[in-house]
Design a protein around this motif. Sequence first.
Motif, short mmCIF file in Angstrom:
data_model
loop_
_atom_site.label_atom_id
_atom_site.label_comp_id
_atom_site.label_asym_id
_atom_site.label_seq_id
_atom_site.Cartn_x
_atom_site.Cartn_y
_atom_site.Cartn_z
N THR A 36 0.83 -1.20 0.00
CA THR A 36 0.00 0.00 0.00
C THR A 36 0.87 1.25 0.00
O THR A 36 1.95 1.27 0.59
CB THR A 36 -0.91 0.01 1.24
OG1 THR A 36 -1.61 -1.24 1.31
CG2 THR A 36 -1.93 1.13 1.19
N GLU A 52 -20.91 8.77 7.43
CA GLU A 52 -19.73 7.97 7.08
C GLU A 52 -18.52 8.46 7.84
O GLU A 52 -18.46 9.62 8.27
CB GLU A 52 -19.47 8.06 5.57
CG GLU A 52 -20.62 7.47 4.75
CD GLU A 52 -20.45 7.72 3.26
OE1 GLU A 52 -19.84 8.74 2.87
OE2 GLU A 52 -20.94 6.90 2.49
N ARG A 53 -17.54 7.57 7.97
CA ARG A 53 -16.31 7.90 8.71
C ARG A 53 -15.33 8.64 7.80
O ARG A 53 -15.02 8.17 6.71
CB ARG A 53 -15.68 6.60 9.24
CG ARG A 53 -14.52 6.86 10.15
CD ARG A 53 -14.13 5.66 10.97
NE ARG A 53 -14.05 4.45 10.18
CZ ARG A 53 -13.51 3.33 10.59
NH1 ARG A 53 -13.01 3.25 11.81
NH2 ARG A 53 -13.46 2.27 9.82
N VAL A 76 -11.55 4.58 4.04
CA VAL A 76 -11.91 3.36 3.33
C VAL A 76 -11.85 2.18 4.29
O VAL A 76 -12.71 1.31 4.28
CB VAL A 76 -10.94 3.12 2.14
CG1 VAL A 76 -11.18 1.78 1.49
CG2 VAL A 76 -11.06 4.24 1.13
N SER A 77 -10.81 2.17 5.14
CA SER A 77 -10.64 1.11 6.12
C SER A 77 -9.58 1.53 7.12
O SER A 77 -9.00 2.61 7.00
CB SER A 77 -10.24 -0.22 5.45
OG SER A 77 -8.96 -0.10 4.88
N VAL A 78 -9.35 0.68 8.08
CA VAL A 78 -8.25 0.85 9.03
C VAL A 78 -7.43 -0.42 8.94
O VAL A 78 -7.98 -1.52 9.01
CB VAL A 78 -8.77 1.08 10.46
CG1 VAL A 78 -7.61 1.20 11.43
CG2 VAL A 78 -9.64 2.33 10.52
N LYS A 79 -6.11 -0.28 8.72
CA LYS A 79 -5.24 -1.44 8.55
C LYS A 79 -4.14 -1.44 9.58
O LYS A 79 -3.68 -0.39 10.02
CB LYS A 79 -4.55 -1.40 7.17
CG LYS A 79 -5.39 -1.77 6.01
CD LYS A 79 -4.53 -1.84 4.75
CE LYS A 79 -5.35 -2.23 3.55
NZ LYS A 79 -4.56 -2.28 2.33
N THR A 90 -1.39 0.79 13.52
CA THR A 90 -2.73 0.89 12.96
C THR A 90 -2.84 2.23 12.23
O THR A 90 -2.48 3.27 12.78
CB THR A 90 -3.79 0.80 14.07
OG1 THR A 90 -3.62 -0.45 14.74
CG2 THR A 90 -5.18 0.87 13.50
N TYR A 92 -5.18 4.72 9.26
CA TYR A 92 -6.35 4.98 8.43
C TYR A 92 -5.95 4.81 6.97
O TYR A 92 -4.84 5.15 6.57
CB TYR A 92 -6.87 6.41 8.63
CG TYR A 92 -7.51 6.64 9.96
CD1 TYR A 92 -8.79 6.17 10.24
CD2 TYR A 92 -6.84 7.34 10.96
CE1 TYR A 92 -9.39 6.38 11.46
CE2 TYR A 92 -7.43 7.56 12.19
CZ TYR A 92 -8.70 7.08 12.44
OH TYR A 92 -9.28 7.29 13.66
N ARG A 95 -8.84 6.80 0.02
CA ARG A 95 -8.73 6.62 -1.45
C ARG A 95 -8.82 8.00 -2.07
O ARG A 95 -9.72 8.78 -1.75
CB ARG A 95 -9.85 5.73 -1.97
CG ARG A 95 -9.83 5.57 -3.49
CD ARG A 95 -10.97 4.70 -3.97
NE ARG A 95 -10.75 3.31 -3.65
CZ ARG A 95 -10.09 2.45 -4.44
NH1 ARG A 95 -9.59 2.85 -5.59
NH2 ARG A 95 -9.93 1.20 -4.09
N GLU A 108 -5.22 3.86 -3.01
CA GLU A 108 -5.37 3.95 -1.56
C GLU A 108 -4.04 4.34 -0.93
O GLU A 108 -2.98 3.89 -1.36
CB GLU A 108 -5.82 2.60 -0.99
CG GLU A 108 -7.24 2.26 -1.38
CD GLU A 108 -7.75 0.97 -0.75
OE1 GLU A 108 -6.99 0.26 -0.07
OE2 GLU A 108 -8.95 0.68 -0.96
N THR A 110 -2.27 4.82 3.05
CA THR A 110 -2.35 4.81 4.50
C THR A 110 -1.78 6.15 4.96
O THR A 110 -0.91 6.73 4.30
CB THR A 110 -1.54 3.65 5.14
OG1 THR A 110 -0.16 3.79 4.83
CG2 THR A 110 -2.06 2.30 4.66
#
Length: 154
Positions: A36, A52-53, A76-79, A90, A92, A95, A108, A110
Motif C-alpha cells: 500500500t 460515514e467515517r 476506506v478502512s483501518v489497517k 494501525t 487509516y 482513497r 489507496e 495509508t
Amino acid sequence: MKTFDHLSVIGLREWIALPELGMVGLRAKIDTGASTSTLHASDIVQFEKHGERWVRFTAHLGTLVQRRHRCEAQVVSVKTIKSSNGQAQTRYVIRTLLALGDRVWPIEFTLACRKTMRYRVLLGSKALVQAQLVVNPALTYVQEKPTISLLGAQ
C-alpha cells in the motif's frame, strides 16, 4: 529477455499530484516492497460526515522547506501495517486520485507519520499494478510533472 511495450516506465522517484486533496508538486519514492502507498500526515482526527467515517489531517509536503496542507478524506478502512523495522501500526486508509505523468487514477494511501523519512510519499506496488507501470530503479523523474490542465480535466 521479455519486453512489455504496453507498460509505461517510471523511475525510483517521480513527481506526483493528489488533485482531490489539492496537492501538486509532490516528490514520491517508489517502493515495490510495500503493498500500500503511504502519505505523511499528522494531526489526524476522525469525524462523521453524512453518516460515514472521515478523517481530517495535515499533509506535509517538501523536504527542505516544510509546507503543510489541511485535508479531509473519507476513510476506506483501518489497517495494521508492519513497517520495515517490524513494528506494527494501525493506520487509516483513504482513497484519492493520483496523478503521475499523464495518468490519473484512484489509489489507496495509508496515513502515517514520516517526519524522519526523506520522502513524504511512498508509492506501493498496488498503485503501480493498477496503472501497469514498470520501475527502472536506475532512473529518477522519468515522467513529466503533472500539469494543472491535466488535473482540471478530471
